[in-house]
Design a protein around this motif. Structure first.
Motif, PDB file in Angstrom:
ATOM      1  N   ILE A 245      10.914   0.911 -15.392  1.00  0.00           N
ATOM      2  CA  ILE A 245      10.936  -0.058 -14.252  1.00  0.00           C
ATOM      3  C   ILE A 245      10.685   1.125 -13.121  1.00  0.00           C
ATOM      4  O   ILE A 245      10.682   0.653 -11.793  1.00  0.00           O
ATOM      5  CB  ILE A 245      12.246  -0.386 -13.638  1.00  0.00           C
ATOM      6  N   LYS A 246      10.002   2.654 -12.882  1.00  0.00           N
ATOM      7  CA  LYS A 246       9.303   3.143 -12.397  1.00  0.00           C
ATOM      8  C   LYS A 246       7.785   3.222 -11.682  1.00  0.00           C
ATOM      9  O   LYS A 246       8.043   3.037 -10.239  1.00  0.00           O
ATOM     10  CB  LYS A 246       8.433   4.396 -12.661  1.00  0.00           C
ATOM     11  N   PRO A 247       7.446   1.980 -12.320  1.00  0.00           N
ATOM     12  CA  PRO A 247       6.141   1.111 -11.521  1.00  0.00           C
ATOM     13  C   PRO A 247       6.793   0.245 -10.241  1.00  0.00           C
ATOM     14  O   PRO A 247       6.137   0.561  -9.720  1.00  0.00           O
ATOM     15  CB  PRO A 247       5.379   0.441 -11.826  1.00  0.00           C
ATOM     16  N   PHE A 248       8.079  -0.408 -10.698  1.00  0.00           N
ATOM     17  CA  PHE A 248       8.355  -0.604  -9.132  1.00  0.00           C
ATOM     18  C   PHE A 248       9.377  -0.414  -8.179  1.00  0.00           C
ATOM     19  O   PHE A 248       9.262  -1.191  -7.238  1.00  0.00           O
ATOM     20  CB  PHE A 248       8.791  -2.399 -10.576  1.00  0.00           C
ATOM     21  N   LEU A 249      10.061   0.364  -8.630  1.00  0.00           N
ATOM     22  CA  LEU A 249      11.503   1.146  -8.387  1.00  0.00           C
ATOM     23  C   LEU A 249      10.657   2.543  -7.074  1.00  0.00           C
ATOM     24  O   LEU A 249      10.621   2.530  -5.737  1.00  0.00           O
ATOM     25  CB  LEU A 249      12.178   2.328  -9.527  1.00  0.00           C
ATOM     26  N   ALA A 250       9.740   3.582  -7.705  1.00  0.00           N
ATOM     27  CA  ALA A 250       9.035   4.697  -6.865  1.00  0.00           C
ATOM     28  C   ALA A 250       8.357   4.009  -5.959  1.00  0.00           C
ATOM     29  O   ALA A 250       9.549   5.617  -5.084  1.00  0.00           O
ATOM     30  CB  ALA A 250       8.178   5.641  -8.491  1.00  0.00           C
ATOM     31  N   LYS A 251       7.659   3.139  -5.133  1.00  0.00           N
ATOM     32  CA  LYS A 251       7.203   3.203  -4.248  1.00  0.00           C
ATOM     33  C   LYS A 251       8.259   2.901  -3.536  1.00  0.00           C
ATOM     34  O   LYS A 251       7.886   2.541  -1.783  1.00  0.00           O
ATOM     35  CB  LYS A 251       5.872   2.240  -4.496  1.00  0.00           C
TER      36      LYS A 251
END
Length: 291
Positions: A245-251
């Protein structure tokens, strides 16, 4: 408080009759690819984990860990009351591991697995298994009093806190009088409207949905124990989920999203070093025999 018929209620699908084995639906769920991972693309759902082969591996790992944690796919409080030719439904079946194992262990039963993402097997499966695309948020497409047993596990990441009462009422509706439900949930999620404490509230919610004979077991998984294979599997599963879920959490969390993986590794090192733990609740209940 009675469970009302689903607004999507349809005529009974013959595929859920015990002993039948119809072809799978050829429909596929809508998806989108982000940074090399495939995710569902269903607007009504808060579910954020992928629906690709890598996620199937994670789900299978988690399945075997939870099975080992409770020593069985089905709790004794359910197993001892399950009819020989039971009609069984698994909501959010994912990769289908629970469905297929239960079908093999109960050859006279018929097991239906539903999920909004088609990660389940399309060819190799026991004859007494059916898989169907279905989003629980649209209601269950089965008439009242259809199933002897409904199973649902780790839907904490798929349901918002406000959606649980409706889902439990739908389960109540499709269960036969005297039918059984089994819920297994943990105490961790990333917040997108989900309730991170829903597992500890399920006993109360089942009572509010008119279920009876509610029984609950709680297991604690202690991380940082080298000789605990269950804790190791659950830690691997958790790491895999958080990376996915990096694409949704990182930013959302970091000024520099490229630091996400590094911070995640430090976080898991601390969890292991300080013996962080997680709880998993398993509950069973019965629809009253006279309703």
């Amino acid at each position: 408080m009675g469970a009302k018929p689903s607004k999507t209620q349809q005529q009974r699908d013959p595929s859920i009759d015990a002993g039948s084995s119809p072809p799978l639906s050829q429909a596929t769920s809508p998806s989108v690819t982000v940074e090399g991972r495939i995710y569902h693309n269903i607007e009504s759902s808060s579910y954020y984990l992928p629906r690709d082969e890598e996620e199937q591996d994670r789900l299978n790992s988690e399945h075997f860990a939870i099975k080992a944690l409770f020593s069985s796919n089905i709790l004794p409080s359910v197993e001892q009351h399950l009819p020989l030719n039971a009609n069984i439904l698994d909501i959010g079946c994912g990769s289908g591991s629970w469905v297929m194992e239960v079908a093999i262990d109960h050859p006279n039963a018929h097991v239906t697995g539903i999920d909004m993402a088609d990660m389940f097997p399309t060819t190799i499966r026991p004859e007494n298994v059916t898989f169907q695309l279905c989003n629980i948020l649209d209601g269950l497409p089965y008439p009242d009093n259809t199933f002897d047993f409904v199973h649902m596990r780790q839907l904490i990441v798929a349901l918002r806190g406000t959606e649980w009462p409706m889902v439990l009422c739908e389960i109540y509706r499709v269960l036969k009088p005297g039918g059984l439900v089994q819920l297994v949930e943990s105490d961790f999620t990333v917040h997108r409207g989900q309730d991170p404490f829903i597992a500890s509230k399920l006993e109360t919610l089942l009572g509010e949905a008119q279920f009876a004979d509610i029984q609950q077991q709680v297991r604690v998984i202690q991380f940082g124990q080298d000789n605990d294979p269950i804790a190791g599997e659950m830690m691997w599963s958790w790491k895999s989920a958080m990376r996915s879920i990096k694409p949704f959490l990182a930013k959302r969390l970091l000024k520099n999203p490229e630091e996400y993986n590094h911070i995640l590794e430090r976080y898991f090192q601390d969890c292991t070093h300080y013996n962080w733990h997680m709880k998993i609740w398993a509950l069973s209940a019965r629809k009253p025999p006279f309703v």
